[in-house]
Write a protein that holds these residues in place. Sequence first.
Motif, PDB file in Angstrom:
ATOM      1  N   ALA A 137      67.598  14.419 -15.476  1.00 53.19           N
ATOM      2  CA  ALA A 137      69.038  14.547 -15.057  1.00 53.19           C
ATOM      3  C   ALA A 137      69.891  15.732 -14.886  1.00 53.19           C
ATOM      4  N   GLN A 138      70.944  15.736 -13.861  1.00 54.69           N
ATOM      5  CA  GLN A 138      71.332  17.723 -13.631  1.00 54.69           C
ATOM      6  C   GLN A 138      71.980  17.852 -14.275  1.00 54.69           C
ATOM      7  N   VAL A 139      72.673  16.741 -15.466  1.00 54.68           N
ATOM      8  CA  VAL A 139      74.269  17.271 -16.354  1.00 54.68           C
ATOM      9  C   VAL A 139      73.732  16.392 -17.124  1.00 54.68           C
ATOM     10  N   PHE A 140      73.794  16.559 -18.510  1.00 54.82           N
ATOM     11  CA  PHE A 140      73.902  16.356 -19.932  1.00 54.82           C
ATOM     12  C   PHE A 140      75.282  16.877 -20.491  1.00 54.82           C
TER      13      PHE A 140
ATOM     14  N   VAL B   9      76.905  20.360 -19.909  1.00 53.04           N
ATOM     15  CA  VAL B   9      75.391  21.836 -20.214  1.00 53.04           C
ATOM     16  C   VAL B   9      74.722  21.141 -18.692  1.00 53.04           C
ATOM     17  N   GLU B  10      74.734  21.662 -17.962  1.00 51.50           N
ATOM     18  CA  GLU B  10      73.754  21.488 -16.447  1.00 51.50           C
ATOM     19  C   GLU B  10      72.159  21.726 -16.908  1.00 51.50           C
ATOM     20  N   LYS B  11      71.409  21.009 -16.425  1.00 52.15           N
ATOM     21  CA  LYS B  11      69.991  21.702 -16.404  1.00 52.15           C
ATOM     22  C   LYS B  11      69.419  22.842 -16.059  1.00 52.15           C
ATOM     23  N   ASP B  12      70.260  23.492 -15.440  1.00 58.05           N
ATOM     24  CA  ASP B  12      69.605  24.620 -15.128  1.00 58.05           C
ATOM     25  C   ASP B  12      69.989  25.350 -16.015  1.00 58.05           C
ATOM     26  N   PHE B  13      71.278  25.663 -16.701  1.00 58.86           N
ATOM     27  CA  PHE B  13      71.498  26.780 -17.692  1.00 58.86           C
ATOM     28  C   PHE B  13      70.584  26.985 -18.522  1.00 58.86           C
ATOM     29  N   PRO B  14      70.358  28.500 -18.899  1.00 60.72           N
ATOM     30  CA  PRO B  14      69.495  28.947 -20.224  1.00 60.72           C
ATOM     31  C   PRO B  14      68.666  28.922 -20.954  1.00 60.72           C
ATOM     32  N   GLY B  15      67.722  28.200 -21.711  1.00 62.20           N
ATOM     33  CA  GLY B  15      68.083  27.686 -22.874  1.00 62.20           C
ATOM     34  C   GLY B  15      67.608  26.062 -22.941  1.00 62.20           C
ATOM     35  N   LEU B  16      67.889  25.407 -22.056  1.00 67.67           N
ATOM     36  CA  LEU B  16      68.115  24.022 -22.050  1.00 67.67           C
ATOM     37  C   LEU B  16      65.789  23.921 -21.340  1.00 67.67           C
ATOM     38  N   SER B  17      65.493  22.875 -22.414  1.00 62.98           N
ATOM     39  CA  SER B  17      64.319  22.018 -21.945  1.00 62.98           C
ATOM     40  C   SER B  17      64.000  21.100 -22.367  1.00 62.98           C
ATOM     41  N   LEU B  18      63.330  19.824 -22.866  1.00 58.01           N
ATOM     42  CA  LEU B  18      63.022  19.328 -22.513  1.00 58.01           C
ATOM     43  C   LEU B  18      61.601  18.713 -23.479  1.00 58.01           C
ATOM     44  N   GLY B  19      61.211  17.592 -24.011  1.00 55.45           N
ATOM     45  CA  GLY B  19      60.227  17.065 -24.775  1.00 55.45           C
ATOM     46  C   GLY B  19      59.838  16.422 -23.627  1.00 55.45           C
ATOM     47  N   ASN B  20      57.731  15.628 -23.952  1.00 54.33           N
ATOM     48  CA  ASN B  20      57.728  14.573 -23.603  1.00 54.33           C
ATOM     49  C   ASN B  20      57.834  13.355 -23.121  1.00 54.33           C
ATOM     50  N   GLU B  21      57.671  12.716 -22.539  1.00 53.62           N
ATOM     51  CA  GLU B  21      58.506  11.505 -22.701  1.00 53.62           C
ATOM     52  C   GLU B  21      57.717  10.845 -23.170  1.00 53.62           C
ATOM     53  N   GLU B  22      58.956   9.930 -24.094  1.00 57.66           N
ATOM     54  CA  GLU B  22      58.532   9.446 -25.657  1.00 57.66           C
ATOM     55  C   GLU B  22      57.487   7.716 -25.275  1.00 57.66           C
ATOM     56  N   HIS B  23      56.942   7.429 -26.178  1.00 58.62           N
ATOM     57  CA  HIS B  23      55.763   6.652 -25.470  1.00 58.62           C
ATOM     58  C   HIS B  23      56.580   5.694 -26.840  1.00 58.62           C
ATOM     59  N   LYS B  24      56.893   3.944 -25.973  1.00 56.29           N
ATOM     60  CA  LYS B  24      58.290   3.421 -26.198  1.00 56.29           C
ATOM     61  C   LYS B  24      57.458   1.961 -26.615  1.00 56.29           C
ATOM     62  N   MET B  25      58.195   1.138 -27.035  1.00 61.74           N
ATOM     63  CA  MET B  25      57.603  -0.607 -27.212  1.00 61.74           C
ATOM     64  C   MET B  25      58.082  -1.181 -25.658  1.00 61.74           C
ATOM     65  N   GLY B  26      58.839  -0.365 -24.891  1.00 64.40           N
ATOM     66  CA  GLY B  26      59.309  -0.914 -23.926  1.00 64.40           C
ATOM     67  C   GLY B  26      60.650  -0.371 -23.554  1.00 64.40           C
ATOM     68  N   ILE B  27      61.337  -0.785 -22.159  1.00 63.42           N
ATOM     69  CA  ILE B  27      62.042   0.434 -21.277  1.00 63.42           C
ATOM     70  C   ILE B  27      61.824   1.557 -21.339  1.00 63.42           C
TER      71      ILE B  27
END
Length: 594
Positions: free
Chosen positions: A189-192, A208-226
Amino acid sequence: METINKTLKGGEFLIKETLASDIFIPEEFNEEQRLMADTAKEFVQTQVEPLLDRLDNHEEGLMEGLMKQAGELGLFALSLPEEYGGFDKDFNTSLLVTESVGGGHSFPVAFAAHTGIGMLPILYFGTEDQKQKYLPKLASGEWTAAYCLTEPGSGSDALAAKTKAVLDAAGENYILNGQKMWITNAGFAQVFIVFAQVDGDKFTGFIVEKDFPGLSLGNEEHKMGIKGSSTRQVFLTDCRVPQENILGQIGKGHLIAFNILNLGRIKLAAATLGASKKVLNIAVKYTNERSQFKIPISKFGAIRHKLGQMATRIFASESALYRTGHDIYLKEQELLAAGKPFAEALLGAAKEFAVEAAMLKVDGSETLDYVVDEGVQIYGGYGYSADYPMDRAYRDARINRIFEGTNEINRMLTVDMLLKKALKGELDLMSPAKAIQDELMSIPDFGDEEEGLFVAEKKIIRNMKKAILLVAGTAVQKFMMTLEKEQEVLMNIADMAIKTYTAESTLLRVEKLINLKGEEAAARQKDMALVYLYDALDGIYLAGKEAVASMAEGDEYKLLFIGIKRFTKAEPFNTKEARRRIAAEMIQKNQFVY
């Protein structure tokens, strides 16, 4: 019970009857709407389905690329006004397209998160500058949106969010600190849309835009489905957000969150409908291909029962969905005609039918769960194999009872919203409830024989509503201010309401269909309406009996139980043969045909 010939208010189905001529049925979709639906279905079949394994393995850029393609096809722009790059289509058209992508496993999750809870907050709560900046790129698929509400400590209790927003010394930027989890589309996503507590206690939305300083992401979750959808945590560490990116008013974030969820719930019901139809189609074909004891399993009664019941529940869910979708559209037009701005009109319409949206979300997700479970059973041992299609369908379906508020929360919301409408004077529930209690003390009125289609069945529906009002009225009198703690009773009442609304919607759909095409052309649809009605009647008896047993004893219980029995009594109907007829037509045509 009064019959009217105009759109009911939200929740008013409980105390008033609707004419079949006043509801919208899916058979009335026009050629343009069907063409849009076909475009969406073809996209899923040709572009998404061949990539399902690769999507589940999170191949870099794959889902993002599909989202861009969908945007280029115009699938994101249906509901948006033309000035923001949209096509300005009515609400049921957007539901139909959402249904049409619903069989795409993880894809509709990304699709709905973007077009619903991602884009709509900006459309309905954004400033004109915000709309002009973000919506055209979101409509075209150039950008994708995500919605950041849930936190590790706040799921259903969204307003307990701990993410903080503090204005910096220069008064130009808000500094956001916190953690969001289970964020769909986060990986690309580019927009949150982010919710935070301004100054610790003012729940507020931000773009909040993806490139705003201070926004970071965790790893992809391991899910049952989807598994193919991107689900990550979003971390905000001194994230600088310009003051002009406040969404709506400071301290009014709850208006965004709750109003958008009303729309999200009904759209989720549309997506689960599409998934249910796809699974049933696969199951029907398999029953014709798979032989046991030297004959196709489609000839066995137990299999036909499953197929007939799957079709019935799908048909009923569909009937309720598009009835409500059209009611929302009509209310929106009414508010626009009264001079309300565009954003207020649809939000007001969705809020008006928030009760129905909550019920549809529960019904749609539980119908899909039923359908995939029976799909696995029809496949037998192969259904449990990851090399066959039911494995992914079964796992992917399970999230829908949690998305957009758990089904337990939505059941309790259904009753809570109905009672709040009554307390505000928007809905007179107490007068009919009191009349029903008085009716129990009198000799039953057998009345004169009515004439017309579905006379006996409409009486059953009226009595189902009486059973709800009897239980709900008793619960209010018994528990008063502590009713919210009686969650089991609230869920009993909600189940009764969901079954009644869906049964009535299905019956009205078939009545309208018979008036349009004749009884012979709608014979199997009539079977489905009656199977659903009689199943619902049994469910209402059980829920009502359980509720009154938990609220009363002695003579009071006997009186209430007599009421439940009276209001759930009906002449017998052979549901077995009806299900067989429904299944036989699908087996003959090798697909779901309704």
